[in-house]
Enzyme design. Structure first.
Site, PDB file in Angstrom:
ATOM      1  N   GLU A  53      41.083  37.812  46.546  1.00 39.19           N
ATOM      2  CA  GLU A  53      41.348  36.614  45.747  1.00 39.19           C
ATOM      3  C   GLU A  53      42.418  35.709  46.364  1.00 39.19           C
ATOM      4  OE1 GLU A  53      40.077  38.181  41.350  1.00 39.19           O
ATOM      5  OE2 GLU A  53      42.029  38.804  42.091  1.00 39.19           O
ATOM      6  N   GLU A  56      33.911  44.340  42.355  1.00 38.73           N
ATOM      7  CA  GLU A  56      34.447  44.603  41.021  1.00 38.73           C
ATOM      8  C   GLU A  56      33.345  44.323  40.008  1.00 38.73           C
ATOM      9  OE1 GLU A  56      38.133  42.561  40.169  1.00 38.73           O
ATOM     10  OE2 GLU A  56      38.911  42.940  42.195  1.00 38.73           O
TER      11      GLU A  56
END
Length: 1001
Positions: A435, A501
């Site tokens: 991220e 994820e």
């Protein structure tokens, strides 16, 4: 210390050795093969109690510290009362002004005296600090000789020029923040200090500096480089030996820095069969052992992930280093416990979110068998909100991903990870962090990795921002919904598709793992994913668990850190067991129930089912009537038809089921023989219920009115039955007011018709559509409920039956009724109450959390017996870990201590429920069609209001919930909305169940 240095992205180290592979040297072959580093004479662990002094501002550190405190090393100083833990997910805990950090930068000063004898003084001595947050200056005997940053990577320093015989002083000044903090914005508690091992290594003047190992299915190759501090120009011979356990296969001399071995039919390394060999490198009196395995990694043109040429599915979890009392410090015992628990839950893959773990972690992954996505210590999530809002950027000059001054700071984090971990067979992917947007520095990372490693796959989830350029080998996403996943499975991209994820496990959940696994198995390109995440991040203090916001943080994300598949103490929850069931390696389908003809599929990638026993049990109404065992010789990825050959019962009253369990045949490192790795329950519809069990053997009610006694006034209707039971109704409000049996009240309040449930963490978004919180516009306000009775009538129906008919509605404050119903309460003279309801839901209403009755009983009604799915809590989308049967429990035992109190303890598929006290007084609920139930000492209002489990105060009540349906759990805390088929979204439905008060004989 110089503040311009730790705020200069190009000042990354001083005196630090070049990165290398992890290893520990030994002084003989025997200890090298045993691999117990504490037995090495070349290794000295400096962990223990160090002198320590904490300063809130670095510039307050004096030249000489007169008075010291003490602290354990490794540790995080916040866990010992210096400063406070700080949890934030996305936002930085300081202004976003890179490379600058706050002026009042806290500093922790550590001091340790260690001894060097004459023997070590004549050799080379290195100091290794395996993990320090965030940066630090290193002094030896008063000389500042080192600096490093990158919290989760080891730093090695050559101490030889600074040492003396006898006592030596080591001082480490650790700063809370540095420019590197901008690269470490991971979703965890922000904690500081020396949190991993510190140790010394004694090496010869000439010694092996680095080793690189590569292998395929029949050969293993190593390259070695050495260093010579004697400066005598002589090259020492290096020998390499390949061992299988303690058996020498071959010994060779390293020539021109390289050596290779070929082995006929070696035992290959996989996560299912982690067969390891040991390469030992000898240079003079130094022996260096390194684990290795014969394995290959590849991808097919269909996007399949191949290990040793076989297509595999990754059944993974994300793993943070977290401990409720030790913070980021995890002992080898802690790590081993995590890995063993994962294996027992059928997990085969770990993503090291979002930084490399300790080398011992990877060694244990080699040994126990895990595929590892090794992730760099690199996250810049807070840039998305640096000017408010939320925006990722790619190739943006105002992001560090493209700032030339930060290029080396980013690239060295990749290099240090790859060089340290390059020899571990468990590592199958290099992940470029998490991220952080995407930019030119990431392109260069990929180029560098490919130049060093042509085998492992390159992973970077944020590459999807730029359409996944060819430099990444894996197409990776987070939290996509099932429709998107199906679409990706059909795409023509030849690269594997991976969910790094998914199935956010926060609180009660996750509830959708099985649905994702079903889609993964349908498409070769979908290689699997990693559940977010392994364990709750909490701080345990005085027996109470705390999370973000409990420590006065300026910005925080509340309990978003309590998002683990297991609790902080590593105890299991229903979601843990659901993941085990979704990840299990056996599938069984019923071909013909009359004789037990099954189709069994082996979902293992490398293991024959002959390593297990298949146990079966035939149950009738919850009782075993036949059982047996089958030994299956079934190769991986194959299916086989088998016949159990049982005889079905002639009939049943509650249901007939076939229970299958797959258990280990032999002990292994993570489970004992007999451990259950898979469970399947199959309903046997061939056995029909000849009569509804509850009324069997009951005398039919006799003619009506003489067996009833009716009391009525303008407010209350009381019906006395022949069995000494009594039902009362509130005529004004249309509610069942009370139930009495044997002269005792079984209800302490009127029965309530409700739709609210205490929001789970996965309801954190939808709850604002359901209920009234800060926003008084968006919700249907079901947590501020009004019940309206439009009409109540009663009549005698003949044949010993009285019917009470109610028309009513449910509405939240300031809203139209979301539910209108007609209910018929039918009571026979023996005290059996049947409730039949027809319900209509407002056409514009959001799908409901649940719908049903709440019965409030005295607290002493503690014992539970039920026929339904158990013994663990379960929901419509989280029920693969349970089976239908007859179970006994207690109300207290049904409580699940989620860190933030929430909905829990539900059971689906229930046909019978009995709640009783120690004196034998019982209230029974039953339904041939089935219902869902929940029994608790806590009300939904209590659970909704409390922010922490330790805030709950148990009431003097037992609340029994009998529901038509309860919506599923899902994983919407950080994932897609609940799958539609698991929502209570029907606009019309019929609900029926029976109630009876009795005394247990």
């Amino acid at each position: 210390m110089n503040k311009t240095e730790w705020q200069d992205p190009q000042f990354l180290q001083k005196g630090r050795e070049k990165e290398r592979a992890y290893f520990i040297p030994y002084h003989n072959m025997d200890t090298a093969l045993q691999g117990i580093k504490e037995q090495s004479g070349a290794y000295e662990l400096l962990n223990g109690t160090w002198e320590f002094k904490y300063y809130e501002k670095y510039y307050e550190v004096p030249d000489v510290i007169e008075q010291w405190d003490s602290i354990p090393v490794p540790s995080n100083w916040q866990m010992y009362g210096y400063d406070k833990p700080y949890y934030t997910n996305v936002n930085y805990p300081h202004p976003v002004d890179p490379p600058y950090v706050p002026d009042d930068n806290p500093c922790g000063v550590y001091k340790r005296i260690f001894q060097i004898d004459k023997n070590w003084l004549e050799r080379e001595t290195y100091l290794v600090l395996e993990g320090v947050n965030s940066c630090y200056y290193l002094s030896v005997n008063g000389v500042e000789m080192g600096y490093s940053q990158c919290s989760h990577m080891p730093a090695e320093f050559r101490l030889t020029p600074f040492l003396r015989e006898g006592d030596n002083e080591l001082m480490v000044k650790v700063l809370k923040w540095c420019d590197g903090s901008y690269l470490e914005d991971q979703d965890f508690f922000r904690l500081s200090g020396i949190f991993r091992d510190v140790y010394l290594l004694s090496r010869g003047r000439n010694h092996i500096r680095d080793i690189e190992i590569s292998s395929d299915l029949s050969s293993v190759t190593a390259r070695i480089n050495t260093v010579n501090y004697q400066n005598d120009g002589e090259e020492e011979s290096v020998w390499s030996s390949l061992y299988d356990g303690g058996i020498l296969i071959e010994k060779k001399k390293v020539i021109d820095g390289a050596v290779a071995f070929s082995v006929d039919n070696p035992r290959l390394w996989t996560a299912e069969a982690p067969n390891l060999y040991t390469l030992v490198f000898q240079m003079k009196d130094e022996f260096i052992p390194i684990q290795t395995g014969f394995r290959t990694i590849a991808a097919t043109n269909r996007g399949e992930l191949l290990i040793n040429g076989t297509s595999v599915k990754l059944k993974g979890v994300n793993h943070h280093d977290t401990h409720p009392t030790n913070g980021h410090v995890m002992s080898i015992e802690d790590i081993r416990k995590d890995l063993i628990t994962m294996k027992r839950l059928n997990i085969n893959t770990i993503r090291t979110s979002h930084y490399p773990p300790t080398s011992e972690f990877l060694q244990l992954c080699n040994q126990y068998g895990f595929y590892v996505v090794d992730e760099a210590d690199l996250e810049m999530h807070g840039f998305v909100s640096k000017i408010t809002g939320w925006e990722y950027k790619a190739y943006a000059k105002d992001w560090l991903t493209d700032d030339p001054l930060w290029e080396e700071a980013l690239l060295e984090r990749i290099r240090r990870m790859v060089e340290r971990d390059k020899n571990h067979p468990c590592v199958i992917m290099w992940s470029l962090g998490n991220e952080s947007g995407y930019g030119s520095h990431y392109d260069k990372m990929c180029e560098w990795i490919r130049s060093r490693d042509q085998v492992r796959l390159i992973h970077n989830e944020r590459a999807n921002m730029v359409d996944n350029p060819p430099c990444v080998d894996v197409v990776s996403y987070m939290y996509v919904d099932l429709q998107t996943l199906e679409k990706e499975g059909k795409e023509k991209d030849k690269r594997p598709y991976f969910l790094c994820e998914y199935s956010h496990a926060m609180g009660n959940g996750p509830g959708d793992v099985k649905d994702y696994m079903d889609v993964f198995y349908r498409y070769p390109r979908l290689i699997g994913g990693c559940i977010w995440e392994w364990a709750d991040h909490t701080v345990l203090k005085d027996g109470k668990y705390y999370y973000g916001g409990d420590f006065g943080e300026a910005t925080h994300d509340g309990n978003f850190c309590a998002d683990g598949l297991v609790f902080a103490d590593r105890s299991l929850k229903a979601g843990s067991l659901e993941a085990k069931a979704a990840y299990q390696y056996m599938k069984a389908e019923l071909a013909e129930g009359t004789c037990g003809k099954l189709i069994v599929t082996n979902l293992h990638d490398f293991t024959n089912l002959k390593e297990f026993r298949l146990k079966w049990e035939l149950t009738r109404d919850g009782e075993a009537v036949d059982q047996g065992e089958v030994f299956l010789d079934l190769e991986p990825h194959q299916s086989k038809e088998i016949v159990l050959g049982y005889s079905l019962p002639a009939d049943c009253r509650l249901g007939c089921f076939l229970n299958l369990t797959l258990v280990k045949l032999h002990d292994c490192g993570w489970a004992e023989a007999g451990y259950e790795t898979a469970m399947v329950q199959l309903a046997l519809p061939e056995v029909q219920a000849d009569s509804w069990f509850y009324k069997t053997d009951k005398e039919p009610p006799q003619a009506a009115h003489a067996d009833f006694r009716i009391e009525e006034n303008k407010d209350v209707l009381k019906i006395h039955c022949s069995d000494d039971s009594e039902y009362s109704f509130d005529k004004n409000r249309g509610k069942l007011l009370g139930i009495r049996a044997k002269g005792q009240d079984l209800l302490t309040e009127e029965a309530k018709l409700t739709a609210w449930r205490a929001p789970t963490d996965n309801d954190r978004h939808i709850k604002h559509r359901w209920g009234l919180f800060a926003d008084n516009i968006s919700g249907w306000n079901m947590n501020r409920l009004f019940h309206k009775c439009y009409q109540l009538e009663w009549k005698e129906c003949g044949e010993g039956v009285i019917a009470v008919n109610v028309k009513g509605s449910l509405a939240g404050v300031a809203r139209e009724p979301f539910a209108r119903y007609e209910a018929c309460y039918t009571i026979d003279s023996h005290g059996y109450l049947t409730i039949d309801m027809d319900v209509k839901i407002h056409k514009d209403c959001i799908w409901l959390p649940r719908f049903g009755f709440e019965f409030v009983l005295p607290e002493e009604m503690e014992q539970i017996e039920y026929f339904g799915k158990g013994p663990h809590e379960n929901y419509i989308d989280m029920c693969h870990h349970v089976k239908t049967g007859r179970f006994h429990s207690t109300v207290s035992g049904e409580y699940v201590p989620y860190i933030m109190p929430q909905e829990h303890g539900n059971h689906t598929g229930v046909k019978y429920l009995k709640v009783n006290n120690d004196k034998g007084l019982a209230l029974e609920f039953y339904s041939e069609q089935g219902f869902e139930c929940n029994v608790s000492h806590y009300s939904s209002e209590q659970l909704t209001k409390a922010a922490h489990s330790h805030e709950l105060e148990r009431g003097s009540q037992t609340i029994v919930r009998v529901d038509y349906k309860v919506s599923g759990i899902g994983s919407h805390s950080c994932g897609p909305e609940l799958i539609e088929k698991y929502r209570l979204s029907e606009k019309e439905f019929h609900f029926s169940f029976g109630v009876h008060a009795d005394s247990i004989k």
